[in-house]
Write an enzyme that holds these catalytic residues in place. Structure first.
Site, PDB file in Angstrom:
ATOM      1  N   ALA A 186       0.959  -1.193   0.045  1.00 19.40           N
ATOM      2  CA  ALA A 186       0.043   0.003  -0.020  1.00 19.40           C
ATOM      3  C   ALA A 186       0.899   1.117   0.110  1.00 19.40           C
ATOM      4  O   ALA A 186       0.424   2.190  -0.546  1.00 19.40           O
ATOM      5  CB  ALA A 186      -0.849  -0.015   1.206  1.00 19.40           C
ATOM      6  N   CYS A 188       2.386   6.656  11.569  1.00 11.63           N
ATOM      7  CA  CYS A 188       1.388   7.456  10.726  1.00 11.63           C
ATOM      8  C   CYS A 188       0.314   8.181  11.858  1.00 11.63           C
ATOM      9  O   CYS A 188      -0.090   9.560  11.341  1.00 11.63           O
ATOM     10  CB  CYS A 188       0.701   6.753   9.778  1.00 11.63           C
ATOM     11  SG  CYS A 188      -0.171   5.090  10.533  1.00 11.63           S
ATOM     12  N   GLN A 223      -8.711   4.847  12.953  1.00 13.04           N
ATOM     13  CA  GLN A 223      -7.736   4.586  11.993  1.00 13.04           C
ATOM     14  C   GLN A 223      -8.178   3.571  10.703  1.00 13.04           C
ATOM     15  O   GLN A 223      -8.955   2.563  11.051  1.00 13.04           O
ATOM     16  CB  GLN A 223      -6.391   3.883  12.303  1.00 13.04           C
ATOM     17  CG  GLN A 223      -5.637   4.921  13.462  1.00 13.04           C
ATOM     18  CD  GLN A 223      -4.379   4.420  14.260  1.00 13.04           C
ATOM     19  OE1 GLN A 223      -4.597   4.525  15.286  1.00 13.04           O
ATOM     20  NE2 GLN A 223      -3.568   3.842  13.338  1.00 13.04           N
ATOM     21  N   SER A 281      -6.230   1.006   5.554  1.00 14.48           N
ATOM     22  CA  SER A 281      -4.860   0.891   4.721  1.00 14.48           C
ATOM     23  C   SER A 281      -3.775   1.090   5.748  1.00 14.48           C
ATOM     24  O   SER A 281      -2.641   0.697   5.119  1.00 14.48           O
ATOM     25  CB  SER A 281      -5.033   1.873   3.886  1.00 14.48           C
ATOM     26  OG  SER A 281      -5.538   3.048   4.389  1.00 14.48           O
ATOM     27  N   GLY A 282      -4.118   1.441   6.961  1.00 11.00           N
ATOM     28  CA  GLY A 282      -2.852   1.588   7.764  1.00 11.00           C
ATOM     29  C   GLY A 282      -2.098   0.166   8.050  1.00 11.00           C
ATOM     30  O   GLY A 282      -1.134  -0.038   8.478  1.00 11.00           O
ATOM     31  N   ARG A 319      -9.332   0.869  15.231  1.00 10.65           N
ATOM     32  CA  ARG A 319      -9.395   0.854  13.850  1.00 10.65           C
ATOM     33  C   ARG A 319     -10.909   1.090  13.313  1.00 10.65           C
ATOM     34  O   ARG A 319     -11.726   0.353  14.095  1.00 10.65           O
ATOM     35  CB  ARG A 319      -8.881  -0.643  13.500  1.00 10.65           C
ATOM     36  CG  ARG A 319      -7.716  -0.383  12.750  1.00 10.65           C
ATOM     37  CD  ARG A 319      -7.029  -1.704  12.042  1.00 10.65           C
ATOM     38  NE  ARG A 319      -5.714  -1.704  12.150  1.00 10.65           N
ATOM     39  CZ  ARG A 319      -4.718  -1.092  11.764  1.00 10.65           C
ATOM     40  NH1 ARG A 319      -4.889  -0.079  11.069  1.00 10.65           N
ATOM     41  NH2 ARG A 319      -3.399  -1.786  12.078  1.00 10.65           N
ATOM     42  N   HIS A 324      -6.566   8.433   8.122  1.00 15.24           N
ATOM     43  CA  HIS A 324      -7.018   8.314   9.659  1.00 15.24           C
ATOM     44  C   HIS A 324      -7.481   9.722  10.129  1.00 15.24           C
ATOM     45  O   HIS A 324      -7.432  10.934   9.755  1.00 15.24           O
ATOM     46  CB  HIS A 324      -5.601   8.393  10.407  1.00 15.24           C
ATOM     47  CG  HIS A 324      -4.879   6.905  10.340  1.00 15.24           C
ATOM     48  ND1 HIS A 324      -5.492   5.847   9.747  1.00 15.24           N
ATOM     49  CD2 HIS A 324      -3.769   6.467  10.854  1.00 15.24           C
ATOM     50  CE1 HIS A 324      -4.737   4.956   9.685  1.00 15.24           C
ATOM     51  NE2 HIS A 324      -3.602   5.211  10.247  1.00 15.24           N
TER      52      HIS A 324
END
Ligand SMILES: NC(=O)c1ccc[n+]([C@@H]2O[C@H](COP(=O)([O-])OP(=O)(O)OC[C@H]3O[C@@H](n4cnc5c(N)ncnc54)[C@H](OP(=O)(O)O)[C@@H]3O)[C@@H](O)[C@H]2O)c1
Length: 341
Positions: free
Chosen positions: A15, A130, A157, A160-161, A237, A244
């Site tokens: 990603a 991030c 979040q 994609s994290g 999440r 985020h």
């Protein structure tokens, strides 16, 4: 280092890897040659870079021969093993993993905050977590004017994290949920469709904090060079694909008004204010996705602090960009070796 460096991306199929390529292109980062590196699973496939197909090679110990800048986004264990090899081969490493962030010999850099630390590198520069970057870009200009004593952060979040596979799992589990089918999660330990959960990193049994939260606390102190700043954080999440969000409340040493915060943030590099009370329009992941800036809004006095020292706000940022690839490319743009070429 030549003016047009040879660049290696370790983790090019991930990603973050995909965003490295897009960001270099968008910012016209000069590249003489791109080495695309990933695992044996991807070797022989290709990635598109500036109209050319670049064949992906399996990462190995000689991968960095002749490389000037190595961008790592293949996880901590890969960075721990291969970043020193890349440095030995003469490359400067910008590492997205957490492997070296707290090493006192490794600068931990957000260019809007501490670009001057880049010059001190000994081969490796670390990109912060991030969730930390998302909070610190807007907090720093305030901290400089009126020191922040204490900050409380709650994160929202995106999938994609956790990488490309987690994004796919969110899509697939949502599809299954809507079709009334059973879904067996493979990447994320919890049901993800129409659900949210405490960040899926290891919990320290002593403190009760998970790894993500501990990173935010430690990295804030290192980047702000302020061991006294008190940080409380809860990382969660949410079923969002990208970008985020964070609810942030901070307490300053001196009283501070929402007008002052708005003034500071409207001039802050890397921040865009999105704060329209009349339309109830504030930072959202859908608006932050694909954007370079951290969006900041809902700026208001924290009514739980009658002394007027505290402000609450809500921020959103594309963590694949400012939280990872963009921040790393900004660092690469500022490398002293490039200026000397
Ligand atoms: N996602 C974020 O928002 C974010 C933000 C900041 C930092 N990071 C960090 O960036 C790193 C990558 O994250 P990501 O989200 O891009 O993960 P990802 O989508 O899962 O991608 C992982 C990448 O690493 C490669 N890889 C895995 N095992 C490998 C091996 N043995 N040898 C060589 N390459 C290998 C994969 O290649 P294959 O496709 O061949 O398996 C893929 O290119 C992690 O350290 C993460 O903590 C991520």
């Amino acid at each position: 280092m030549k003016n047009e460096p040879v660049i290696a991306i370790a983790g090019v199929t991930g990603a973050v890897g995909a965003e490295f390529i897009a960001t270099m292109d968008r910012r016209k980062f000069p590249v003489r040659k791109l080495k695309a590196l990933a695992s044996s699973r991807s070797a022989g496939k290709t990635v598109d870079f500036r109209g050319q197909k670049v064949v992906i090679e399996e990462l190995h110990e000689r991968s960095f021969d002749g490389v000037d800048i190595a961008l790592f986004s293949a996880g901590s264990s890969i960075s721990r093993k291969y970043a020193p090899i890349a440095v030995k081969a003469g490359a400067v490493v910008v590492d997205n993993s957490s492997a070296f962030r707290m090493d006192p010999n490794v600068p931990l850099v957000i260019p809007e905050i501490n670009a001057q630390r880049i010059r001190e590198h000994k081969g490796i520069i670390a990109n912060p977590n991030c969730a930390a970057i998302t909070a610190l870009v807007p907090l720093w200009p305030i901290h400089r004017v009126n020191r922040i004593k204490r900050v409380i952060i709650a994160t929202y979040q995106a999938a994609s994290g956790a990488g490309a596979a987690a994004m796919e799992e969110l899509v697939e589990s949502t599809r299954a949920h809507l079709a009334g089918e059973a879904f067996q999660p493979k990447v994320i330990a919890h049901p993800y469709a129409f659900n949210l959960f405490s960040h899926d990193t290891t919990i320290d049994p002593e403190t009760g904090y998970n790894d993500e939260e501990t990173k935010v606390i430690r990295e804030t102190r290192k980047i702000f060079e302020d061991e006294r700043i008190a940080v409380g954080v809860t990382c969660v999440r949410v079923p969002v694909l990208r970008a985020h969000c964070e609810a942030i409340t901070f307490e300053c040493e001196r009283p501070i008004s929402e007008a002052e915060v708005r003034d500071i943030l409207s001039a802050a590099p890397g921040v865009r204010i999105v704060d329209d009370r009349a339309r109830n329009y504030f930072p959202m992941p859908s608006d932050a996705s694909g954007q370079d800036e951290v969006l900041a809004g809902r700026i208001r006095a924290d009514l739980s602090d009658p002394t007027g020292h505290s402000i609450s706000m809500f921020v959103a940022a594309d963590q694949l960009l400012k939280g990872a690839a963009l921040n790393a490319i900004q660092i690469a743009e500022l490398l002293p070796e490039r200026a000397m070429a």
